[in-house]
Design a protein around this motif. Structure first.
Motif, short mmCIF file in Angstrom:
data_model
loop_
_atom_site.label_atom_id
_atom_site.label_comp_id
_atom_site.label_asym_id
_atom_site.label_seq_id
_atom_site.Cartn_x
_atom_site.Cartn_y
_atom_site.Cartn_z
N ALA A 1 -12.11 15.05 5.29
CA ALA A 1 -12.86 13.80 5.19
C ALA A 1 -11.99 12.67 5.73
O ALA A 1 -10.77 12.73 5.63
CB ALA A 1 -13.24 13.54 3.74
N PRO A 2 -12.59 11.63 6.32
CA PRO A 2 -11.80 10.60 6.99
C PRO A 2 -10.88 9.80 6.09
O PRO A 2 -9.93 9.19 6.56
CB PRO A 2 -12.86 9.70 7.63
N ASP A 3 -11.13 9.78 4.79
CA ASP A 3 -10.33 8.93 3.91
C ASP A 3 -9.48 9.74 2.93
O ASP A 3 -9.06 9.25 1.89
CB ASP A 3 -11.24 7.97 3.13
N THR A 4 -9.24 10.99 3.27
CA THR A 4 -8.42 11.83 2.41
C THR A 4 -7.19 12.30 3.18
O THR A 4 -6.98 11.94 4.33
CB THR A 4 -9.22 13.04 1.90
N HIS A 5 -6.40 13.13 2.54
CA HIS A 5 -5.21 13.66 3.18
C HIS A 5 -5.60 14.62 4.31
O HIS A 5 -6.59 15.33 4.21
CB HIS A 5 -4.36 14.39 2.15
N THR B 1 2.54 6.22 -2.53
CA THR B 1 3.65 7.10 -2.90
C THR B 1 3.71 7.30 -4.40
O THR B 1 4.07 8.38 -4.89
CB THR B 1 4.98 6.50 -2.40
N ASP B 2 3.33 6.26 -5.15
CA ASP B 2 3.36 6.34 -6.61
C ASP B 2 2.12 7.02 -7.19
O ASP B 2 1.98 7.12 -8.41
CB ASP B 2 3.50 4.94 -7.22
N GLY B 3 1.20 7.46 -6.30
CA GLY B 3 0.06 8.23 -6.77
C GLY B 3 -1.28 7.55 -6.69
O GLY B 3 -2.29 8.10 -7.15
N ALA B 4 -1.35 6.36 -6.11
CA ALA B 4 -2.64 5.67 -5.98
C ALA B 4 -3.57 6.46 -5.06
O ALA B 4 -3.13 7.17 -4.16
CB ALA B 4 -2.44 4.26 -5.43
N ASP B 5 -4.86 6.32 -5.29
CA ASP B 5 -5.86 7.02 -4.49
C ASP B 5 -5.88 6.44 -3.08
O ASP B 5 -6.14 5.25 -2.89
CB ASP B 5 -7.23 6.87 -5.14
N LEU B 6 -5.61 7.28 -2.09
CA LEU B 6 -5.59 6.81 -0.70
C LEU B 6 -6.93 6.22 -0.30
O LEU B 6 -7.00 5.20 0.40
CB LEU B 6 -5.22 7.97 0.23
N GLY C 1 5.63 6.10 4.08
CA GLY C 1 4.60 6.40 3.10
C GLY C 1 3.20 6.12 3.60
O GLY C 1 2.22 6.38 2.90
N TYR C 2 3.08 5.61 4.83
CA TYR C 2 1.76 5.33 5.39
C TYR C 2 1.14 6.64 5.88
O TYR C 2 1.84 7.50 6.43
CB TYR C 2 1.87 4.35 6.57
N PRO C 3 -0.19 6.82 5.68
CA PRO C 3 -0.83 8.07 6.12
C PRO C 3 -0.80 8.20 7.65
O PRO C 3 -1.43 7.40 8.36
CB PRO C 3 -2.26 7.95 5.59
N ALA C 4 -0.09 9.18 8.14
CA ALA C 4 0.07 9.35 9.58
C ALA C 4 -1.26 9.59 10.27
O ALA C 4 -1.47 9.15 11.41
CB ALA C 4 1.03 10.51 9.86
N MET D 1 0.82 -1.21 0.00
CA MET D 1 0.00 0.00 0.00
C MET D 1 0.86 1.26 0.00
O MET D 1 0.61 2.19 -0.76
CB MET D 1 -0.92 0.01 1.22
N CYS D 2 1.87 1.30 0.88
CA CYS D 2 2.68 2.51 1.01
C CYS D 2 3.33 2.89 -0.31
O CYS D 2 3.33 4.06 -0.71
CB CYS D 2 3.74 2.31 2.09
N ARG D 3 3.87 1.89 -1.00
CA ARG D 3 4.52 2.18 -2.27
C ARG D 3 3.51 2.66 -3.31
O ARG D 3 3.78 3.59 -4.07
CB ARG D 3 5.25 0.93 -2.78
N LYS D 4 2.33 2.06 -3.31
CA LYS D 4 1.32 2.45 -4.29
C LYS D 4 0.84 3.88 -4.04
O LYS D 4 0.65 4.65 -4.98
CB LYS D 4 0.15 1.47 -4.25
#
Length: 332
Positions: free
Chosen positions: A139-143, A6-11, A152-155, A1-4
């Motif tokens: 929103a809970p699932d965004t930055h 970082t590469d631009g995948a939708d969190l 790369g994990y969302p803190a 997940m972290c790599r994806k």
């Protein structure tokens, strides 16, 4: 997940999935069930998960060396990698509230690690005591304003998971504010200040504890915890109460200083001249070093500058040079 990611995948595409530590923690709450297989917890889905699993196993088994175990948990949080430590919070809470467990103080101290982020060295009015994942803005699932951990994990997800576990255990943790050990009372206040408190249950308990507390450093901790939880859940009467506390000359200096710092973080008003005199008079070097026993202050500290003095400079004397910058400049 972290790599994806970082590469631009939708969190958001990972929300509520196997790599969402909030979902993993929610599956363990409200408390680790007696029959829950510790090894069935998805430790491996999160960075350094197996290291955290081993550390928690040592603590749960009454094993030694406990310093190695807590060092792993604290070290990961200090290195900005707290996702797996957040997953450990539901297992640390039963140890922390067990008065007979030999590692209860270590477990309690470790609880707060994953529940905070981006707070080390922070001492400004704008950011000290601030919870950055404000549901009114994110929103809970965004930055959110926590950004990403070094992995790369969302803190913000790690922080939210840890705080959810602490919030669920509020009733079990509150009695620690009356523990016979002052260090436990301080650490309990630090942990509880991260919990959601929409009904003001924790704030009321902190105020009640303050009314009967005789230890100056614990009184200071209760005031900082009150200010932190009030910053997350605004309550004008508490802002007024904190002003009264720093204004009270009969109060312990440590408590007056904590009340002043907390009040400054809860208001946009210019610092009154009386507050400036109070802080400048009471915040001497000896007291600042003593107040490093308060986790808020030790977290705010910088190179050659205890947390209290850093708060004083950043909040009241921003024109003064930053000792940390002076130190680094001296090396070149």
């Amino acid at each position: 997940m972290c790599r994806k990611v970082t590469d631009g995948a939708d969190l958001g595409s990972f929300s509520e999935g196997p790599f969402d530590v909030r979902t993993a923690v929610a599956g363990i709450l409200p408390k680790p069930r007696p029959g829950l297989d510790f090894d069935a917890v998805p430790w491996g889905n999160f960075p350094h998960g197996h290291d955290v699993r081993e550390a928690v196993s040592l603590l749960r088994a009454d094993g030694e060396p406990v310093m190695d175990a807590t060092g792993v948990l604290w070290g990961l949080c200090a290195d900005d990698s707290r996702a797996a430590v957040a997953l450990a919070v539901p297992f640390l809470i039963p140890l922390a509230i067990n008065a007979h467990h030999p590692h209860r103080t270590a477990a309690l101290a470790a609880l707060s690690g994953p529940a905070r982020a981006r707070h080390h060295g922070v001492a400004s009015r704008e950011e000290f005591l601030l919870h950055r994942n404000d549901p009114r803005r994110h929103a809970p699932d965004t930055h959110d304003d926590y950004g990403y951990e070094v992995t790369g994990y969302p803190a913000g997800w790690s922080v939210a998971a840890a705080r959810a576990a602490i919030t669920t255990a509020t009733t079990a943790l509150l009695p620690l504010l009356g523990d016979s050990d002052p260090t436990v009372r301080v650490d309990a206040a630090y942990v509880l200040a991260t919990a959601a408190d929409p009904a003001h249950t924790i704030r009321t308990a902190l105020a009640n504890g303050f009314a009967t507390e005789s230890d100056a450093m614990v009184r200071a901790a209760l005031l900082l915890a009150t200010a932190e939880i009030t910053r997350a859940h605004p309550h004008p009467p508490t802002v007024k109460w904190l002003r009264e506390r720093w204004h009270d000359r009969a109060e312990a200096p440590e408590a007056r200083l904590s009340a002043a710092v907390g009040w400054l973080c809860l208001t946009d008003q210019s610092a009154p001249e009386e507050l400036r005199r109070t802080v400048d008079t009471l915040a001497d070097n000896e007291r600042a070093h003593a107040m490093e026993a308060l986790p808020w202050m030790s977290a705010a500290s910088g190179t050659n500058e205890p947390g209290l003095l850093r708060c004083r400079r950043c909040m009241l004397h921003p024109e003064e040079p930053d000792p940390e910058e002076v130190f680094w400049d001296s090396l070149f």
